[in-house]
Design a protein around this motif. Structure first.
Motif, PDB file in Angstrom:
ATOM      1  N   LEU A  41       0.825  -1.198   0.000  1.00 40.42           N
ATOM      2  CA  LEU A  41       0.000   0.000   0.000  1.00 40.42           C
ATOM      3  C   LEU A  41       0.866   1.258   0.000  1.00 40.42           C
ATOM      4  O   LEU A  41       0.625   2.194  -0.776  1.00 40.42           O
ATOM      5  CB  LEU A  41      -0.924  -0.001   1.222  1.00 40.42           C
ATOM      6  CG  LEU A  41      -1.869   1.202   1.361  1.00 40.42           C
ATOM      7  CD1 LEU A  41      -2.818   1.285   0.165  1.00 40.42           C
ATOM      8  CD2 LEU A  41      -2.655   1.116   2.660  1.00 40.42           C
ATOM      9  N   VAL A  89      -0.537   4.455   8.738  1.00 41.96           N
ATOM     10  CA  VAL A  89      -1.172   3.253   8.197  1.00 41.96           C
ATOM     11  C   VAL A  89      -1.902   2.534   9.327  1.00 41.96           C
ATOM     12  O   VAL A  89      -1.303   2.219  10.361  1.00 41.96           O
ATOM     13  CB  VAL A  89      -0.137   2.301   7.549  1.00 41.96           C
ATOM     14  CG1 VAL A  89      -0.851   1.108   6.911  1.00 41.96           C
ATOM     15  CG2 VAL A  89       0.706   3.033   6.514  1.00 41.96           C
ATOM     16  N   SER A 129      -4.296   5.763   5.828  1.00 44.46           N
ATOM     17  CA  SER A 129      -5.156   4.698   5.296  1.00 44.46           C
ATOM     18  C   SER A 129      -6.434   4.604   6.116  1.00 44.46           C
ATOM     19  O   SER A 129      -6.393   4.599   7.344  1.00 44.46           O
ATOM     20  CB  SER A 129      -4.428   3.352   5.300  1.00 44.46           C
ATOM     21  OG  SER A 129      -4.255   2.877   6.623  1.00 44.46           O
ATOM     22  N   GLY A 142      -8.799   0.302   3.283  1.00 51.87           N
ATOM     23  CA  GLY A 142      -7.373   0.563   3.327  1.00 51.87           C
ATOM     24  C   GLY A 142      -6.549  -0.689   3.116  1.00 51.87           C
ATOM     25  O   GLY A 142      -6.612  -1.322   2.065  1.00 51.87           O
TER      26      GLY A 142
END
Length: 284
Positions: free
Chosen positions: A148, A227, A256, A261
């Motif tokens: 990601l 994150v 995220s 996410g």
């Protein structure tokens, strides 16, 4: 206001490449196959299984669901698992955990063929992750975090990264993946003294502690990349993560969301591992 790191974008980028790889294997006479072993019918397991099957179908990977009763005996569980483990047509095995009360997953960890262990259940693959050996498989969620971040062009090299969480499922193996990418990593947890100060110094902050909305704005440095690996249901019945998204979003450069996410990338990483396992098992 931070940019939302949407997992669907990273998954989309992986999808076409993985579809081509699956098609190439089929042209060579190999039909990639994932077995999902589930004991009982917990809603979170069923939800993840549905998402995984949908992703495999999109890419061209066969999925077999081995559905076992929650009250299955340890002996019968091991017998069924052995059948899957020894089936040459199956290239990857995903055991949905935790198992129902009374069942011991340690025996299955010992039994699983490391070459089919596509979500890093065995100690063999975990040791490879800690050794930086790419021939093993990292836990899919941990690897999804890196995928990601990469998909948004964020460099990890030389960055100060803080991971909140020390589990063997996410926190510790993720830390090793970050170290391999030349980040400088601090592992924290809910008992860490001075946690807020340590987190504020992070350029990359990853929350994987399993505590809803524990990361607040005062724990995040201006412009940090945040994150969120957690997933919970809040008091209103909505999904949320380990990060208080609404307040932290104002300080982060990238963040995220939960959902949409990291979780959206996890099944794509799983598919990637199954295809790699299919190649290795067939010596391609």
């Amino acid at each position: 206001m931070g940019t939302a790191m949407l997992g669907a974008e990273a998954a989309k980028a992986m999808k076409e490449r993985l579809k081509d790889e699956a098609q190439d294997l089929k042209k060579k006479g190999v039909s990639p196959c994932l077995a999902i072993v589930r004991a009982g019918a917990r809603e979170d397991d069923l939800s993840y299984e549905r998402g995984a099957k949908k992703r495999m179908e999109m890419i061209g990977i066969e999925t077999r669901s081995i559905e076992l009763p929650a009250d299955i005996t340890q002996e019968l569980l091991e017998e069924e698992f052995r059948k899957v483990n020894e089936d040459a047509a199956i290239h990857g095995i995903l055991l949905l955990r935790p198992l129902p009360e009374g069942l011991d997953e340690k025996r299955l960890k010992e039994m699983i063929d490391p070459r089919k262990d596509v979500d890093c259940m065995s100690e063999v693959n975990m040791a490879k992750v800690f050794a930086g050996d790419e021939s093993g498989y990292a836990p899919c969620t941990a690897e999804a975090v890196v995928e990601l971040v990469d998909s948004y062009g964020i460099s990890l090299e030389g960055k100060r990264a803080v991971v909140i969480g020390r589990s063997m499922v996410v926190g510790r193996p993720l830390s090793m993946l970050l170290v391999k990418r030349n980040a400088t990593v601090t592992i924290c947890h809910t008992k860490t003294v001075g946690l807020e100060k340590i987190c504020r110094e992070a350029e990359i902050l990853i929350a994987a502690a399993g505590k809803a909305k524990m990361v607040t704005a005062d724990m995040v440095g201006e412009g940090a990349v945040v994150v969120d690996v957690g997933i919970h249901v809040d008091k209103s019945g909505s999904l949320c993560g380990d990060v208080d998204y609404e307040t932290v979003e104002k300080r982060a450069s990238f963040i995220s969301p939960v959902p949409r996410g990291v979780g959206s990338v996890t099944t794509s990483v799983l598919a990637e591992h199954v295809l790699e396992a299919a190649r290795k098992l067939n010596e391609m």
